[in-house]
Design an enzyme around this catalytic site. Sequence first.
Site, mmCIF file in Angstrom:
data_model
loop_
_atom_site.group_PDB
_atom_site.id
_atom_site.type_symbol
_atom_site.label_atom_id
_atom_site.label_comp_id
_atom_site.label_asym_id
_atom_site.label_seq_id
_atom_site.Cartn_x
_atom_site.Cartn_y
_atom_site.Cartn_z
ATOM 1 N N LYS A 1 1.883 -2.524 8.695
ATOM 2 C CA LYS A 1 3.195 -1.793 8.471
ATOM 3 C C LYS A 1 4.144 -2.438 9.219
ATOM 4 O O LYS A 1 4.032 -2.776 10.061
ATOM 5 C CB LYS A 1 3.206 -0.225 8.956
ATOM 6 C CG LYS A 1 4.372 0.440 8.866
ATOM 7 C CD LYS A 1 4.550 1.747 9.021
ATOM 8 C CE LYS A 1 5.619 2.528 8.696
ATOM 9 N NZ LYS A 1 5.614 3.762 8.684
ATOM 10 N N ASP B 1 -3.771 17.284 16.228
ATOM 11 C CA ASP B 1 -3.373 17.378 14.532
ATOM 12 C C ASP B 1 -4.434 16.942 13.772
ATOM 13 O O ASP B 1 -4.365 16.373 12.699
ATOM 14 C CB ASP B 1 -2.108 16.131 14.219
ATOM 15 C CG ASP B 1 -1.297 16.619 12.858
ATOM 16 O OD1 ASP B 1 -1.505 17.783 12.463
ATOM 17 O OD2 ASP B 1 -0.842 15.885 12.644
ATOM 18 N N GLY C 1 10.405 1.400 6.237
ATOM 19 C CA GLY C 1 9.313 0.409 6.335
ATOM 20 C C GLY C 1 8.347 0.321 5.087
ATOM 21 O O GLY C 1 8.348 1.193 4.416
ATOM 22 N N SER C 2 7.416 -0.815 5.165
ATOM 23 C CA SER C 2 6.645 -0.789 4.221
ATOM 24 C C SER C 2 5.210 -1.152 4.724
ATOM 25 O O SER C 2 5.186 -1.765 5.709
ATOM 26 C CB SER C 2 6.819 -1.972 2.840
ATOM 27 O OG SER C 2 8.070 -1.680 2.514
ATOM 28 N N VAL C 3 4.232 -0.607 4.098
ATOM 29 C CA VAL C 3 2.941 -0.912 4.428
ATOM 30 C C VAL C 3 2.155 -1.924 3.498
ATOM 31 O O VAL C 3 2.069 -2.043 2.255
ATOM 32 C CB VAL C 3 1.757 0.436 4.572
ATOM 33 C CG1 VAL C 3 0.644 -0.035 5.041
ATOM 34 C CG2 VAL C 3 2.645 1.495 5.382
ATOM 35 N N LEU D 1 0.849 -1.174 0.054
ATOM 36 C CA LEU D 1 0.251 0.015 -0.032
ATOM 37 C C LEU D 1 0.759 1.353 0.265
ATOM 38 O O LEU D 1 0.563 2.245 -0.456
ATOM 39 C CB LEU D 1 -0.944 0.018 1.126
ATOM 40 C CG LEU D 1 -1.949 -1.116 1.480
ATOM 41 C CD1 LEU D 1 -2.642 -1.085 2.654
ATOM 42 C CD2 LEU D 1 -2.707 -1.200 0.115
ATOM 43 N N GLY D 2 2.093 1.006 0.381
ATOM 44 C CA GLY D 2 3.017 2.291 0.565
ATOM 45 C C GLY D 2 4.376 1.974 1.028
ATOM 46 O O GLY D 2 4.624 0.932 1.739
ATOM 47 N N ARG D 3 5.237 2.777 0.925
ATOM 48 C CA ARG D 3 6.601 2.713 1.329
ATOM 49 C C ARG D 3 7.176 3.903 1.982
ATOM 50 O O ARG D 3 6.590 4.978 1.722
ATOM 51 C CB ARG D 3 7.571 2.237 0.105
ATOM 52 C CG ARG D 3 7.546 1.032 -0.251
ATOM 53 C CD ARG D 3 8.796 0.664 -0.929
ATOM 54 N NE ARG D 3 8.776 -0.762 -1.826
ATOM 55 C CZ ARG D 3 8.264 -1.101 -2.939
ATOM 56 N NH1 ARG D 3 7.633 -0.151 -3.551
ATOM 57 N NH2 ARG D 3 8.141 -2.416 -3.374
ATOM 58 N N GLY D 4 8.057 3.609 2.828
ATOM 59 C CA GLY D 4 8.570 4.775 3.787
ATOM 60 C C GLY D 4 9.869 4.560 3.852
ATOM 61 O O GLY D 4 10.585 3.339 3.443
#
Length: 942
Positions: free
Chosen positions: A199, A297, A182-184, A176-179
């Site tokens: 995640k 936030d 790590g990865s999701v 679903l996504g990368r940072g």
Amino acid sequence: MSWLNNPSQNFVDPFIRIKCILGDDIRIIKFNSNISYGGLMNQLEQDFQCPISIHQYEDYEGDKVTVKSKDDIMEALTMYFELKALNPTKIISTKFFLKQLPPQSQPLSSSLSPTQSLILNNNNNNNNNNNNNNNNNNNNNNNNIIQHTDFPSLIINEHEELISNHNIKWQKGQILGRGGYGSVYLGLNKDTGELFAVKQLEIVDINSDPKLKNMILSFSKEIEVMRSLRHDNIVRYLGTSLDQSFLSVFLEYIPGGSISSLLGKFGAFSENVIKVYTKQILQGLSFLHANSIIHRDIKGANILIDTKGIVKLSDFGCSKSFSGIVSQFKSMQGTPYWMAPEVIKQTGHGRSSDIWSLGCVIVEMATAQPPWSNITELAAVMYHIASSNSIPNIPSHMSQEAFDFLNLCFKRDPKERPDANQLLKHPFIMNLDDNIQLPTISPTTTLSTNTTNTTATTTTTNNATNSNINQQQQQQQQQPPTRTQRVSISAGSSNNKRYTPPISTSTSSSSSSILNNFSINIILPINLIILIFREIKPNFVNTLSRVCKHWKQIIDDDELWNKYCSDRLINKSKFEESITWKSNYIKIYKQQKVWFHNKLNHSTLKGHDKGVFCVKLIDDQGMVLSGGEDKKLKVWDISGNHHHNHHSGIVGSISKKSGLNIINNNNSNNSNSSSNSSSSNSRYLFSLKGHSGCIKSVDYQRQSGSDVSRVFTASADFTCKIFSLKTKKTLFTYTNHQEAVTCINYLGDVENKCITSSLDKTIQLWDAETGSCLSTLRGHTGGIYCVKTDQVATHGNGYNHLVVSASVDKTSNVWDTRSSSKVRSFTQHTEDVLCCYVFDQKVVTGSCDGTIKLWDIGTGKTISTFIPSETRQKNYVWTVQFDQSKIISSGKTGIIRIWDIYNERDSRSIGGHHETIFSLQFNNQKLITGSLDKLVKIWSID
């Protein structure tokens, strides 16, 4: 930044920086004030990967002192820390001169073995770790995990589920996504079929990586806040687990995305939709505030919408629990565009700050823009909110009820703002159209303790992950024209730059003009000034210096600029050490501005019969070299001065062939704007022939003057060739490789050597005159696509004997050619590493996994990860180059991306090629690319 952790006191750095020198290997290592001798030696041996001893050290007067015992070393450390205590704001540095010991030898008697885990926590953390070990002394595996990860004791002690040995039966699905860490993934419960988001955070040494430590602390804060919360309008947490490889966080999967992503897809919402969403947001806030929690936030990116229109509040990394008087909280947490005035001024805030942010979200939903979108500078936004009496512009098309509702939310005095329960009774919420039905919410379910083997180990999970998932999904779906940043003073900064709502530049106001409209005698809190300084731009300095009396001193303080640059990982070139940090940053900013914003012109060189695999720009000579699948190396003149014989006879012997001189000049500001015209500013000169396979790489050598004399090529025919440009003949053929040669580098006239990589899994260093192989580097388990040397060293004091390779085996290795040994291996990519580039002891690698990683040679740690938006299609990154101001990359899509190296974002995208770009090179203000579409393009900046 650590220097912002305690805004009420002067910055005190608990570390000293020691330049550690082992032969030609020089590293700057930070040591904690409470480090022991054993811990010191352990840290040095871990960094240099060999047994060592400290031979000499440099004292505070610059004299070298020979070490005779460990007491000498500890006395030196004591002296340095005493000096630091006398001047806490001064950065104390010194030098250790090291010697490598034989494997069986040991340094001066040490209390710790090199394999022991070294924990440099403060006393409280040490006590917590001791308590945790006592509580878990029956579980050796758990203790091993704690020593291996060294996570903050807040997580280990308060969330025992992290060290549970229960198996979680789930199947990993699409990413679903990368940072950066790590990865999701989308997860499937293998027993129940339930979908959830996971995640996975790879475990590394967080003591040497403050960014990861802040991320984990944020995770812990969310777990602590959310472990007992259950509400229909709050994202549901499923659990958290920790093993020796990953920290995995399980949470409710929300496929609809965030309000911000929906605004990017559909534009501004109707007022009825705004009412439906606002009512549910208020219900979630009412529940949080009733449970003594401030979100801090609230913004569109942190509010998720499921497929039925149910609102879910997410991302509690900035949240705070309170009891009694809530005005005690004075730290700055959140995203500035949505911040209440009292938050920015740090005068104390509570639940009412969430109400102000809710009003900002309503403006965002009504306009598809953040509040204050008419102000382009983030620093000016913060100053405007803190120092003026204005409120965000309320869209004129909204109803009178909406106007009244927003005016209540935007009361400058937080005591005058109504709470969430009062706003739920406002006519704006109560008077929904009769034909509108709120989404039906199914009962909330909780996890029972007897299902921990099949789902998650507890009911506490990290909510920051859910926000990251949706923000990373948004990143693939929208174009972020401005920067949105989360800022924090009291607990270090935690940056979130993934989503920036669209703003209209036509309504933008000059930040300078806005500031100049305010009184210049206003004295802002020093913490706010420092925070604004972190967002400063050089063209903004003069205006800010007139804001208040603190600014002149701050702006001229080079030590502050040093800390500012260090936080952004900005270094000064070792060849420009005399310039100030301020001047260094301004220079880099100007370089970025040219590449990010200036107009681009491009020319197209046509003449190759097949794809182009390599290009080389010789800008000062007005020459281009290109080679590819047609087995020819073509030489082009791009100077535009075809009658001036400045190529030492090359131009005088041009082979004039028809069909090889078709040039298109285009003007381009971005990938979508260009105009075509014809020109004859560039032309084909001749081809160098002799290879029986495609040409994969090219380099060149200059004569004693400035003209190019020799050209070096690497080919799929297993050979390398050296050509004379004057005679256009082959001077030498190197034949020692057993498979295709993928890359070649000429190491300069002093060395007169070439280094080449091959699919035969070797790197070979050979003499450019005799062709004799000097050394062969082995260690990769797959073919090698690329090998590069440090360009700063090559263009400065010469070749520094370190090379970096990229391989099919998913790794990038650092090699010392003197000992033919591997110094370090970078293993953070998940698929083939296709390209690499080395600059100033840092490496950028591109991979088949679709990511670009910037990492440090000295530590092997990832600094930043850059993810092109087309990563979901698994588009390979084939070529990359970087310098101190930018990264330029391309690959399978044919799109060229220019990255802001310090803010981890795509600052410019350029189209022009229709197929994979295999090679690029930039120099000064020119960029050249070669593609499978048979074209060579030259981009120049106006």
